[in-house]
Motif scaffolding. Structure first.
Motif, PDB file in Angstrom:
ATOM      1  N   ASP A  34       0.822  -1.215   0.000  1.00 34.10           N
ATOM      2  CA  ASP A  34       0.000   0.000   0.000  1.00 34.10           C
ATOM      3  C   ASP A  34       0.856   1.265   0.000  1.00 34.10           C
ATOM      4  N   GLN A  35       1.964   1.213  -0.690  1.00 36.11           N
ATOM      5  CA  GLN A  35       2.796   2.400  -0.869  1.00 36.11           C
ATOM      6  C   GLN A  35       3.781   2.160  -2.004  1.00 36.11           C
ATOM      7  N   THR A 158      -7.005  12.927  -1.604  1.00 36.84           N
ATOM      8  CA  THR A 158      -5.919  12.126  -2.146  1.00 36.84           C
ATOM      9  C   THR A 158      -4.566  12.645  -1.684  1.00 36.84           C
ATOM     10  N   PRO A 161      -2.544  11.828   3.726  1.00 32.22           N
ATOM     11  CA  PRO A 161      -1.687  11.283   4.784  1.00 32.22           C
ATOM     12  C   PRO A 161      -0.204  11.572   4.595  1.00 32.22           C
ATOM     13  N   SER A 200      -4.145   6.361   6.164  1.00 34.79           N
ATOM     14  CA  SER A 200      -4.738   6.012   4.885  1.00 34.79           C
ATOM     15  C   SER A 200      -6.085   5.324   5.092  1.00 34.79           C
ATOM     16  N   PRO A 210      -2.641   6.799  -1.161  1.00 33.38           N
ATOM     17  CA  PRO A 210      -3.474   6.961   0.035  1.00 33.38           C
ATOM     18  C   PRO A 210      -4.427   8.142  -0.053  1.00 33.38           C
ATOM     19  N   GLY A 212      -7.191  10.312   2.668  1.00 34.23           N
ATOM     20  CA  GLY A 212      -7.402  10.466   4.094  1.00 34.23           C
ATOM     21  C   GLY A 212      -8.196  11.710   4.420  1.00 34.23           C
TER      22      GLY A 212
END
Length: 382
Positions: A34-35, A158, A161, A200, A210, A212
């Motif tokens: 996730d990054q 978007t 975070p 996120s 991510p 948030g």
């Protein structure tokens, strides 16, 4: 408008190389973690991708609208996370500043955004204000000494975070008869007291990009951080979105091209009953429909980009582009999953990832329904 075919060709070749040799081989890793790995972000910085739309005098490439659309079509032929990581800086994360920022603000922030050392984001959407931006509830109270106090809650932002600089839209003119005169845009840095973000937010797709929440609790901002004029934020926002909606249409077309390429490859290699499934006419029809819609979107995007570069009013055109291209991408994704059958539904191979990732395109920066209304209003008005 393309200023230098040779120079642009070199840029597009460089992007294709990045997509082929770095981005695609790491798509599963980006989704799993996730990054985007920092070494890949550094590579995008080195290649200058963060500064495409920022003027050359501030360290960017100063791409025209048409050049930027072509670059966006190329960089989006891989996981959506990559384009989100650079695309915010080349789009809504910097465009308000490029359009209406003071010289001081431009000198202060644009070089860092162009290099990718700073990450920008646009903090507009709220729990009770999405497509109808005029309903936003975040307040900017003038304190009488050149300061404003911001209070509010932004949602689904978007890159919030990880962002360093937030373009925050707040209602500063409570007595203004029209929302268009009531909103002001502020540039707020992450370390400003009272500003905080969530982690996120879990979502359907687009892992590695991510989103948030942004919380503003008695955030004091100097009037020098206003983008444009006090009360002109709505106009700034619309100028920003008018360009970004062309970008977003292009960013929906790149994944559709990738999906069609994958669909053609699979249709030629997958055999049933002793022959490639691509010999079946119903498969051919789905592939043909994908190709037709992709080419329509590409032509429409480039035509609108050229009109904008020529200084023409493209307010209705950008809604047409955004509406058609994002809906088109969803249809292409659905057809290609169908062509792959069970292989398109399982995680292995990544086809289902695009199906999930592309769904959000029909929601943000104006839902498809909002753009239908925009198009109809322009038709009826004119």
């Amino acid at each position: 408008m393309i200023r230098d075919e040779t120079k642009l060709g070199a840029l597009l070749d460089d992007v294709r190389d990045f997509v082929r040799t770095i981005a695609i081989p790491n798509e599963d890793r980006v989704e799993r973690d996730d990054q985007i790995p920092e070494e890949i972000v550094d590579e995008m910085r080195r290649r200058g991708y963060f500064g495409w739309s920022i003027p050359e005098e501030f360290g960017g490439s100063g791409l025209t609208t048409e050049e930027l659309a072509l670059a966006n079509i190329e960089i989006s032929r891989c996981s959506v996370a990559y384009r989100a990581r650079v695309g915010i800086n080349t789009g809504i994360g910097s465009e308000s500043l490029v359009q209406d920022g003071s010289d001081d603000l431009k000198r202060k922030y644009l070089p860092g955004l162009a290099s990718g050392e700073l990450t920008g984001c646009l903090a507009l959407t709220e729990p009770n204000a999405g497509s109808d931006a005029s309903a936003l509830e975040t307040t900017g109270e003038a304190l009488g000494d050149g300061k404003f106090r911001l209070n509010g809650h932004k949602r689904y932002i978007t890159l919030a975070p990880i962002a360093d600089v937030f373009t925050v839209f707040a209602r500063t003119e409570p007595d203004a008869p029209r929302a268009v005169d009531a909103i002001t845009a502020f540039l707020v840095e992450r370390d400003t007291p009272g500003l905080s973000t969530s982690g996120s937010t879990p979502k359907m797709g687009q892992e590695g990009a991510p989103i948030g929440e942004v919380f503003l609790k008695d955030v004091i901002v100097d009037s020098s951080q206003i983008v444009g004029r006090q009360g002109s934020g709505f106009r700034t926002m619309m100028k920003t979105l008018n360009k970004q909606r062309i970008n977003l249409a292009a960013l929906a077309t790149g994944p559709a091209i990738r999906l069609l390429d994958e669909g053609v490859r699979y249709a030629k290699s997958r055999h049933q009953s002793g022959r490639a499934i691509g010999e079946n006419q119903l498969i051919q029809a789905m592939l043909a429909d994908c190709k037709v819609e992709i080419e329509l979107a590409r032509a429409m995007i480039l035509q609108t980009a050229r009109k904008r570069d020529a200084g023409e009013d493209v307010t209705m055109d950008v809604s047409i582009c955004k509406y058609f291209a994002t809906e088109m991408a969803g249809r292409v994704a659905d057809r290609v999953v169908q062509i792959f059958g069970g292989q398109g539904y399982v995680k292995e191979g990544g086809i289902e990832r695009f199906f999930r990732d592309l769904r959000a395109l029909r929601i943000y920066e104006g839902t498809s329904q909002i753009h239908q209304l925009n198009i109809a209003r322009h038709l009826l008005r004119n």
